[in-house]
Motif scaffolding. Structure first.
Motif, PDB file in Angstrom:
ATOM      1  N   UNK A   1      17.405  -0.963  -2.295  1.00  0.00           N
ATOM      2  CA  UNK A   1      16.758  -2.201  -2.715  1.00  0.00           C
ATOM      3  C   UNK A   1      15.553  -1.953  -3.603  1.00  0.00           C
ATOM      4  N   UNK A   2      14.634  -2.905  -3.612  1.00  0.00           N
ATOM      5  CA  UNK A   2      13.422  -2.760  -4.410  1.00  0.00           C
ATOM      6  C   UNK A   2      12.481  -1.779  -3.739  1.00  0.00           C
ATOM      7  N   UNK A   3      11.916  -0.853  -4.526  1.00  0.00           N
ATOM      8  CA  UNK A   3      10.947   0.096  -3.987  1.00  0.00           C
ATOM      9  C   UNK A   3       9.761   0.218  -4.934  1.00  0.00           C
ATOM     10  N   UNK A   4       8.577   0.335  -4.344  1.00  0.00           N
ATOM     11  CA  UNK A   4       7.352   0.552  -5.097  1.00  0.00           C
ATOM     12  C   UNK A   4       6.431   1.424  -4.259  1.00  0.00           C
ATOM     13  N   UNK A   5       5.557   2.158  -4.930  1.00  0.00           N
ATOM     14  CA  UNK A   5       4.557   2.976  -4.253  1.00  0.00           C
ATOM     15  C   UNK A   5       3.205   2.664  -4.880  1.00  0.00           C
ATOM     16  N   UNK A   6       2.242   2.303  -4.037  1.00  0.00           N
ATOM     17  CA  UNK A   6       0.909   1.980  -4.528  1.00  0.00           C
ATOM     18  C   UNK A   6      -0.001   3.202  -4.468  1.00  0.00           C
ATOM     19  N   UNK A   7      -0.918   3.261  -5.422  1.00  0.00           N
ATOM     20  CA  UNK A   7      -1.831   4.392  -5.480  1.00  0.00           C
ATOM     21  C   UNK A   7      -3.276   3.980  -5.653  1.00  0.00           C
ATOM     22  N   UNK A   8      -3.658   2.853  -5.041  1.00  0.00           N
ATOM     23  CA  UNK A   8      -5.045   2.410  -5.124  1.00  0.00           C
ATOM     24  C   UNK A   8      -5.464   2.146  -6.559  1.00  0.00           C
TER      25      UNK A   8
ATOM     26  N   UNK B   1       5.916  -3.048   4.586  1.00  0.00           N
ATOM     27  CA  UNK B   1       4.719  -2.311   4.208  1.00  0.00           C
ATOM     28  C   UNK B   1       4.849  -0.923   4.835  1.00  0.00           C
ATOM     29  N   UNK B   2       5.336   0.018   4.048  1.00  0.00           N
ATOM     30  CA  UNK B   2       5.620   1.375   4.544  1.00  0.00           C
ATOM     31  C   UNK B   2       4.331   2.198   4.467  1.00  0.00           C
ATOM     32  N   UNK B   3       3.473   2.009   5.443  1.00  0.00           N
ATOM     33  CA  UNK B   3       2.198   2.709   5.474  1.00  0.00           C
ATOM     34  C   UNK B   3       2.332   3.973   6.321  1.00  0.00           C
ATOM     35  N   UNK B   4       1.311   4.788   6.331  1.00  0.00           N
ATOM     36  CA  UNK B   4       1.322   6.025   7.105  1.00  0.00           C
ATOM     37  C   UNK B   4       1.576   5.741   8.580  1.00  0.00           C
ATOM     38  N   UNK B   5       2.475   6.505   9.169  1.00  0.00           N
ATOM     39  CA  UNK B   5       2.821   6.347  10.571  1.00  0.00           C
ATOM     40  C   UNK B   5       3.789   7.430  10.980  1.00  0.00           C
TER      41      UNK B   5
ATOM     42  N   UNK C   1       2.571   2.771   0.711  1.00  0.00           N
ATOM     43  CA  UNK C   1       1.330   3.427   0.318  1.00  0.00           C
ATOM     44  C   UNK C   1       1.649   4.865  -0.057  1.00  0.00           C
ATOM     45  N   UNK C   2       0.695   5.527  -0.714  1.00  0.00           N
ATOM     46  CA  UNK C   2       0.889   6.946  -1.027  1.00  0.00           C
ATOM     47  C   UNK C   2       1.194   7.738   0.240  1.00  0.00           C
ATOM     48  N   UNK C   3       0.415   7.469   1.300  1.00  0.00           N
ATOM     49  CA  UNK C   3       0.598   8.207   2.543  1.00  0.00           C
ATOM     50  C   UNK C   3       1.936   7.940   3.188  1.00  0.00           C
ATOM     51  N   UNK C   4       2.340   6.670   3.229  1.00  0.00           N
ATOM     52  CA  UNK C   4       3.626   6.326   3.823  1.00  0.00           C
ATOM     53  C   UNK C   4       4.789   6.928   3.054  1.00  0.00           C
ATOM     54  N   UNK C   5       4.718   6.868   1.722  1.00  0.00           N
ATOM     55  CA  UNK C   5       5.779   7.454   0.905  1.00  0.00           C
ATOM     56  C   UNK C   5       5.861   8.958   1.107  1.00  0.00           C
ATOM     57  N   UNK C   6       4.697   9.602   1.249  1.00  0.00           N
ATOM     58  CA  UNK C   6       4.693  11.051   1.454  1.00  0.00           C
ATOM     59  C   UNK C   6       5.347  11.432   2.777  1.00  0.00           C
ATOM     60  N   UNK C   7       5.150  10.611   3.813  1.00  0.00           N
ATOM     61  CA  UNK C   7       5.746  10.910   5.114  1.00  0.00           C
ATOM     62  C   UNK C   7       7.265  10.956   5.025  1.00  0.00           C
ATOM     63  N   UNK C   8       7.870  10.003   4.311  1.00  0.00           N
ATOM     64  CA  UNK C   8       9.342   9.924   4.306  1.00  0.00           C
ATOM     65  C   UNK C   8       9.984  10.724   3.173  1.00  0.00           C
ATOM     66  N   UNK C   9       9.241  10.991   2.080  1.00  0.00           N
ATOM     67  CA  UNK C   9       9.847  11.694   0.947  1.00  0.00           C
ATOM     68  C   UNK C   9       9.340  13.123   0.780  1.00  0.00           C
TER      69      UNK C   9
END
Length: 308
Positions: free
Chosen positions: A206-213, A158-162, A180-188
């Protein structure tokens, strides 16, 4: 081997539901209030149990009375807590959460630093089939993901904001990443989830997905090389707290059941949607029959989903 090991955050939340969030000092009377043991890992574990899965929690709490209540709540949900770490002399994590009638919220958490100390060893993994981790206990998450890889098991992150260094440390250890949107933004560096998923896929094989609420979830179908979209189900949302954890639980259950990824994400979306219609954080998580009935009612093109 049918257990999902949930690794990460565990805390006692006090949730106050208000007509509107405070904008100035004063006394505010809630519409309703409750105390619930959750945190990301605990919410995933409890939701997995409600979905009929076997969940074990590897997290930390103090040896105090709050920790006793937290443990009792998770055991009552059917979560295996034998791997729970009780830290002697530490104060269990807790949060105050203020939420308005639309689900917008203010969260004020507190964690004793001793709870986040690196673990001495992994718990028993002999019956574990999937590892599901968040980023709130990084050392334990890294150990669990590395162990899953060594055993050829799915490791779901669960790649969340951090902190960026934590996220980039854990990212390559996972086989499956749902950000999450926030977690994806941090790394990308990309803030739009439909764009971030492609950037994330370039960083992870591997498998990747990004959730947007309410916008849904974007994921890369590596078999076709295309980015696909799972729309969110249209519901009357009153509480989105733990919705992301509900989604992650649905993905973990899909992995352990060997579902196709498109079916897994549709299932996870239904779990999260139902949760959003109920106040109480993870207490709003649905049972397996409720999810199946929800999906059946929306089958054959009449599912009420938000459009692409």
């Amino acid at each position: 081997m049918n257990t999902i090991l949930c690794v990460g955050a565990f805390a006692m939340d006090t949730i106050f539901r208000l007509e509107a969030l405070p904008t100035s000092p004063g006394k505010y009377l809630p519409i309703e209030a409750l105390e619930v043991a959750e945190g990301m890992a605990a919410a995933r574990a409890a939701t997995i149990a409600r979905l009929g899965g076997a969940a074990r929690l590897w997290a930390s709490c103090g040896d105090d009375a709050i920790g006793d209540r937290m443990l009792a709540q998770l055991v009552a949900e059917g979560v295996d807590c034998r791997s729970l770490r009780r830290v002697i002399g530490a104060r269990s994590g807790f949060s105050s959460i203020f939420m308005d009638v639309r689900g917008e919220r203010i969260i004020v958490p507190q964690y004793d630093p001793a709870l986040r100390a690196a673990p001495d060893a992994l718990p028993d993994l002999s019956d574990v089939a999937v590892v599901s981790v968040d980023v709130r206990w990084p050392e334990a998450a890294a150990m669990a993901l590395a162990a899953a890889r060594e055993r050829g098991l799915p490791g779901l992150l669960d790649l969340d904001t951090g902190p960026r260094d934590v996220l980039t440390q854990l990212l390559p250890l996972a086989s499956h990443v749902v950000a999450s949107e926030g977690g994806a933004a941090v790394v990308t560096g990309e803030t739009a989830p439909e764009v971030a998923v492609g950037a994330l896929a370039n960083m992870h094989p591997g498998f990747v997905a990004v959730t947007g609420g309410e916008k849904g979830c974007w994921w890369l179908d590596r078999a076709t090389g295309t980015i696909r979209h799972q729309p969110a189900f249209a519901v009357e949302a009153i509480d989105t707290l733990a919705a992301g954890d509900a989604f992650q639980a649905g993905v973990a259950v899909g992995l352990i059941e060997g579902r196709a990824m498109a079916d897994t994400l549709r299932f996870a979306s239904a779990v999260a949607a139902i949760k959003c219609t109920r106040f109480g954080g993870r207490l709003g998580a649905p049972s397996r029959p409720e999810v199946e009935a929800f999906l059946a009612a929306r089958a054959a093109g009449s599912d009420g989903r938000r459009p692409d």
